[in-house]
Structure formats: C-alpha cells, structure tokens
Design a protein around this motif. Structure first.
Motif, PDB file in Angstrom:
ATOM      1  N   GLY A 126      -1.868  10.016   1.857  1.00  0.00           N
ATOM      2  CA  GLY A 126      -0.473   9.588   1.927  1.00  0.00           C
ATOM      3  C   GLY A 126      -0.268   8.182   2.434  1.00  0.00           C
ATOM      4  N   GLU A 127      -1.263   7.636   3.159  1.00  0.00           N
ATOM      5  CA  GLU A 127      -1.082   6.284   3.719  1.00  0.00           C
ATOM      6  C   GLU A 127      -0.958   5.230   2.637  1.00  0.00           C
ATOM      7  OE1 GLU A 127      -3.513   8.430   4.631  1.00  0.00           O
ATOM      8  OE2 GLU A 127      -4.416   7.810   6.519  1.00  0.00           O
ATOM      9  N   VAL A 128      -1.577   5.483   1.477  1.00  0.00           N
ATOM     10  CA  VAL A 128      -1.566   4.452   0.435  1.00  0.00           C
ATOM     11  C   VAL A 128      -0.321   4.639  -0.453  1.00  0.00           C
ATOM     12  CG1 VAL A 128      -4.011   3.888   0.411  1.00  0.00           C
ATOM     13  CG2 VAL A 128      -3.235   5.845  -0.878  1.00  0.00           C
ATOM     14  N   LEU A 129       0.812   4.379   0.164  1.00  0.00           N
ATOM     15  CA  LEU A 129       2.093   4.650  -0.489  1.00  0.00           C
ATOM     16  C   LEU A 129       2.225   3.908  -1.817  1.00  0.00           C
ATOM     17  CD1 LEU A 129       4.641   6.278  -0.017  1.00  0.00           C
ATOM     18  CD2 LEU A 129       5.631   4.289   1.126  1.00  0.00           C
ATOM     19  N   HIS A 130       1.703   2.668  -1.848  1.00  0.00           N
ATOM     20  CA  HIS A 130       1.794   1.885  -3.090  1.00  0.00           C
ATOM     21  C   HIS A 130       1.043   2.581  -4.224  1.00  0.00           C
ATOM     22  CE1 HIS A 130      -1.533   0.744  -0.575  1.00  0.00           C
ATOM     23  NE2 HIS A 130      -2.102   0.038  -1.502  1.00  0.00           N
ATOM     24  N   VAL A 131      -0.075   3.220  -3.900  1.00  0.00           N
ATOM     25  CA  VAL A 131      -0.852   3.928  -4.925  1.00  0.00           C
ATOM     26  C   VAL A 131      -0.139   5.218  -5.322  1.00  0.00           C
ATOM     27  CG1 VAL A 131      -3.065   5.020  -5.428  1.00  0.00           C
ATOM     28  CG2 VAL A 131      -2.992   2.964  -4.023  1.00  0.00           C
ATOM     29  N   VAL A 132       0.430   5.889  -4.328  1.00  0.00           N
ATOM     30  CA  VAL A 132       1.176   7.123  -4.617  1.00  0.00           C
ATOM     31  C   VAL A 132       2.288   6.809  -5.611  1.00  0.00           C
ATOM     32  CG1 VAL A 132       2.635   8.921  -3.620  1.00  0.00           C
ATOM     33  CG2 VAL A 132       0.631   8.109  -2.352  1.00  0.00           C
ATOM     34  N   ARG A 133       3.000   5.702  -5.371  1.00  0.00           N
ATOM     35  CA  ARG A 133       4.110   5.330  -6.276  1.00  0.00           C
ATOM     36  C   ARG A 133       3.601   5.015  -7.686  1.00  0.00           C
ATOM     37  NH1 ARG A 133       7.092   1.945  -1.648  1.00  0.00           N
ATOM     38  NH2 ARG A 133       8.318   3.637  -0.800  1.00  0.00           N
ATOM     39  N   ARG A 134       2.462   4.303  -7.744  1.00  0.00           N
ATOM     40  CA  ARG A 134       1.871   3.998  -9.062  1.00  0.00           C
ATOM     41  C   ARG A 134       1.534   5.276  -9.815  1.00  0.00           C
ATOM     42  NH1 ARG A 134      -0.232  -1.594  -9.436  1.00  0.00           N
ATOM     43  NH2 ARG A 134       1.819  -2.529  -9.338  1.00  0.00           N
ATOM     44  N   THR A 165       0.530  14.323  -1.715  1.00  0.00           N
ATOM     45  CA  THR A 165       0.036  13.376  -0.707  1.00  0.00           C
ATOM     46  C   THR A 165      -0.482  14.113   0.518  1.00  0.00           C
ATOM     47  OG1 THR A 165       2.285  13.172   0.145  1.00  0.00           O
ATOM     48  CG2 THR A 165       1.551  11.485  -1.384  1.00  0.00           C
ATOM     49  N   GLY A 166      -1.660  13.699   0.979  1.00  0.00           N
ATOM     50  CA  GLY A 166      -2.232  14.239   2.216  1.00  0.00           C
ATOM     51  C   GLY A 166      -1.651  13.486   3.401  1.00  0.00           C
ATOM     52  N   ALA A 167      -1.952  13.997   4.594  1.00  0.00           N
ATOM     53  CA  ALA A 167      -1.360  13.395   5.799  1.00  0.00           C
ATOM     54  C   ALA A 167      -2.354  12.509   6.543  1.00  0.00           C
ATOM     55  CB  ALA A 167      -0.811  14.480   6.710  1.00  0.00           C
ATOM     56  N   GLY A 168      -3.473  12.178   5.910  1.00  0.00           N
ATOM     57  CA  GLY A 168      -4.366  11.193   6.511  1.00  0.00           C
ATOM     58  C   GLY A 168      -5.428  11.764   7.411  1.00  0.00           C
ATOM     59  N   ALA A 169      -6.367  12.519   6.846  1.00  0.00           N
ATOM     60  CA  ALA A 169      -7.515  13.019   7.614  1.00  0.00           C
ATOM     61  C   ALA A 169      -8.736  12.920   6.718  1.00  0.00           C
ATOM     62  CB  ALA A 169      -7.289  14.467   8.036  1.00  0.00           C
TER      63      ALA A 169
END
Ligand SMILES: Cc1cc2nc3c(=O)[nH]c(=O)nc-3n(C[C@H](O)[C@H](O)[C@H](O)COP(=O)(O)O)c2cc1C
Ligand code: SF4
Length: 434
Positions: A126-134, A165-169
């Motif tokens: 989830g941290e890579v929001l720009h990639v999630v949006r892409r 999206t994961g929460a970053g682990a």
C-alpha cells in the motif's frame, strides 16, 4: 553476452508507456487474442516448455506450479499476483507496474484462462500509492476494452481482477502470509502442506506468482516457448530484470538473459562510481549471501550463483564500494529483519533481536572475536529451524560477511569503534552518482 533483451522494459522510455493505447501500439494484447484461441492446457504446456522459473526469488518452475492444481475441486480457483516487493534492494516489480502495468494485466488474463480461474488478485504494497493508482487505472482501461469482465473478447471466458493493497509488512510477501492478509487476517505464514495449489485463498486451489513471472507469460505465448528457452542458460532459461543499485554510475533496471555476469552488467552501467572499486554486492537482495569482486564473473543464473555459495533471488544487485563498512551494512539489514519478523516462531523472533543487539555492539567496537562464534552459533539455530524463509534469509548477510570480512569485524574491536567515515559511503556525498 553483453546484449540487453528489452521485452518487459521495451516501452519504458515512452511518456505514455503506462496507458492501454501505448501498450496496444506496441502489439500489446495480441498475445491474449492468441491465447483465447488455444486450449488452456496448451498454454500451461507452453509455459512448462519455455522453462520459465518463478521470478519472485525461489525460481520454482511456473508451468509445473500451475500443473499442481487439482483437476476437480468444488471450490473456485484463484490466481494471486505477489506484488508486495519489500526485500531490501529489490526494485524491479514496482518500476515494471509503474511503467507498463498492462503487460501484467495481459499476463493475468492469459494465466487465469490457462489455469481456469475466474477471479484474480494483485496484492500490492500500500505504500506505493503511485503504483496502486497506475494499476487501478490499467485495470479500469482493461475492463473498458473488454479484456476483463464478462465474455472477454467474445471468448466466453469471464475474469474479475481486484487490486488489493497491503498495509506494509515484509512478511506479507511470503505467499501464505499474503493469503492470510488478503483474507483480512494478520499476515503470518501458514503451515504447509496443504500448499496453496490445493488449499489457498478461501481454501480454494490457488496459484501465487510474482509480478515478473506473470508479466513474462504474454511474450511466451506470442513468440513461443522455444524463443524464450533459447535465451539464458540450460536450466535457467529466458530473460529477467537485473536491478543495479548503490555505488554504481548508472543505477537502474537492466533486462538481460539469465546467465549474464555482474562484470558485463557493470560495463553497461558505467562501472562502480568514479574513483572507487567494488567491495561487496548482493546477487539477489539482502536475503542472499554477499559476494565480492572475486565473483564478478559468476553467471547470474540459479545454478551458477548457488554453486558459488549464494542465491540468484530477485536479481537485486546492490553494489557497495570500499567506503562502506560491511559490519554497519549487516547491522542495518539485521535491524530490518528484527523489525519485520512476524513473531510466530522462536528462532526468528528471538534470533533476529539478538542479531540486532550484538551487531550494534560490534559495530561500536565493543566486542571480541568470540562474539563472532556466538553469532555463527546463533545463525545455526535460526537457519533451517525457522517457520518460514524470512528467518533463513536473515542469516545470509551475517554468516557470509563473517566468512568474507572477518578481519573487518576484528578491526572494529582493535580500534574500539568503526574505522569508516560513513559520510563517504553515501552516494550523494561526493556530488553523487545520481
Ligand atoms: C519474507 C518473504 C518475503 C517475500 N516477498 C516476496 C515478494 O515481495 N514478491 C514475491 O513475488 N515473492 C516474495 N516471496 C516469495 C513468495 O513466498 C513466493 O515464493 C513467490 O511469490 C512465488 O512466485 P514465483 O513462483 O512466481 O516466484 C517472499 C518470501 C518470503 C519468505
Ligand atoms: S521465520 Fe520469522 S517471519 Fe517467519 S514465521 Fe518465524 S517469526 Fe515469523
């Protein structure tokens, strides 16, 4: 072999490379049309024949994994794409999804058709929001064009694709912890067997593959398994993305046949930053034992890297020059593993914490040679005794650095502190290489 093989990275230099229009302009989604005219089992066979091995680190043959799905099951089948990418140094899937998300979407549709799944997921950090949006944009464009949804291109095949999206682990990149997280639980590894192919997501037969593995499938369908198998080495076939980072003149993604060497890659990347020399490097991220300049000519394929004492992993080539303190680098990695240990099993939960405490003292010069034996003994109690591969991976930098750089550890004790000027080892310190 100094030639690059830009396949997944072919259109990255185009300003609109991430759009469906740009992808189609380069022949994108033609492989899907070909695949939908084939028998699903023929696609599985083509992937088997190509020799494609998982690009997520372990190198398990992709077609064989697909073949493990039970032929008949009352539960739906799932395809899950592992886009968690959290290993220190590993940075290939995120740029791939950023620059060319449609090659992944096309790979997912073809792979789902091949394994007879109507539900697919991309589990992305989830941290890579720009990639999630892409990714979300690419999925929406694919639905609009009829590449996803009901009756895809009139074939009768249905597929829904969810971007989760994961929460970053870091542990949520381990495939069974990923499934727990995807189901809404805290991400911790599951006991195997049963393997995900038999009982995975929601208890259904599930294939989990890395982003790059699935993104490679359209090229195999379009060009044939012989084309793919002709690249690389006898047992490590095809091409892959090699990520050069750290003390290198032109860091970045170099897509090349497996079996290329670091020497050849460094030549293309302008070498180690000016005025410096190679000290150590990781062939496949922080979980793979480090190499030195003696290993510059090791072919970067699964077998050769293994025979030389490390692992190909994710081809994350982190380059460190002579200004870097190896003890400090290992401390940093160990802090990462201690932070990311999920706590489920004792060897890893306690061992990574001990690593962190001991290495902190050793780096500060407050240690003695006997501490190195304690570190190795501790490593013996983690490696092979941990519940999942995170614990095993944590031992790699520690054991390999003591083996290759024992003198540097001793120098810390002799001097009562770190002999390095850390300001010099940052890539920005001397005007920077980036
Ligand atoms: C701690 C840990 C983290 C992992 N992270 C990832 C990851 O981010 N991406 C990935 O593809 N595989 C990761 N893996 C490997 C997966 O468990 C699994 O082997 C892989 O997704 C299978 O895909 P492949 O066969 O296409 O390589 C990780 C494994 C461990 C133990
Ligand atoms: S090895 Fe570490 S990350 Fe894996 S289950 Fe044990 S505690 Fe959790």
């Amino acid at each position: 072999m100094t030639t690059l093989t830009p396949i997944l990275t072919r259109n990255w230099d185009q300003p609109d490379s991430f759009t469906r229009v740009a992808y189609e302009r380069e022949g994108g989604y033609q492989a899907l049309r070909t695949a939908l005219g084939m028998e699903p089992d023929a696609i599985v066979q083509a992937v088997k024949d190509s020799g494609l091995r998982g690009r997520g680190g372990a190198g398990f043959p992709t077609g064989m994994k697909w073949g493990f799905l039970p032929p008949a099951s009352p539960n739906p089948r799932y395809l899950v794409v592992n886009a968690d990418e959290s290993e220190p140094g590993t940075c290939k899937d995120i740029p791939l999804m950023m620059a060319n998300p449609h090659v992944l979407v096309e790979g997912i549709v073809i792979s789902s058709f091949a394994i007879k799944s109507n539900h697919a997921f991309i589990y992305v950090r989830g941290e890579v929001l720009h990639v999630v949006r892409r990714l979300q944009q690419a999925v929406a464009e694919a639905y609009e064009a009829g590449y996803l949804g009901r009756n895809i291109l009139g074939s009768g095949f249905d597929l829904d694709l969810v971007v989760h999206t994961g929460a970053g682990a870091y542990i949520c990149g381990e495939e069974t912890a990923l499934l727990d997280s995807l189901e809404g639980f805290r991400g911790q590894p599951r006991l195997k067997p049963p393997f995900p192919a038999v009982a995975g997501l929601y208890g259904g037969p599930t294939v989990i593959n890395n982003v790059e593995s699935i993104a490679s499938v359209p090229s195999i369908v379009q060009n044939g398994s012989d084309w793919f198998a002709a690249m690389g080495t006898e047992k490590s076939q095809g091409y892959g993305i090699f990520s050069l980072s750290g003390h290198v003149t032109r860091p970045g993604q170099y897509e090349a046949p497996l079996g290329i060497t670091l020497r050849e890659l460094l030549e293309m990347a302008g070498g180690v930053r000016a005025g410096h020399r190679l000290k150590f490097w990781t062939p496949g991220g922080s979980s793979t034992p480090i190499f030195t300049d003696e290993h510059l000519d090791v072919p970067l394929d699964f077998e050769s890297v293994g025979a030389a004492g490390s692992m190909l992993g994710t081809r994350a080539l982190q380059i460190f020059d002579e200004t870097t303190c190896v003890v400090r680098a290992v401390l940093r990695w160990s802090e990462f593993y201690a932070h990311e240990s999920c706590g489920k099993c004792t060897p890893c939960r306690e061992g990574t914490y001990w690593y962190k405490q001991m290495l902190k003292r050793l780096e500060a010069g407050q240690g003695e040679e006997a501490d190195l034996e304690t570190l190795l003994d501790l490593s013996d109690n983690i490696l092979g005794r941990s519940f999942c591969a995170l614990g095993d991976g944590a031992t790699s930098p520690v054991v390999s650095s003591i083996k290759l750089f024992r003198d540097e550890y001793l120098k810390h004790f002799e001097q009562g502190g770190c002999p390095f000027d850390h300001a010099k080892s940052t890539v920005w310190a001397e005007g920077g290489s980036r």
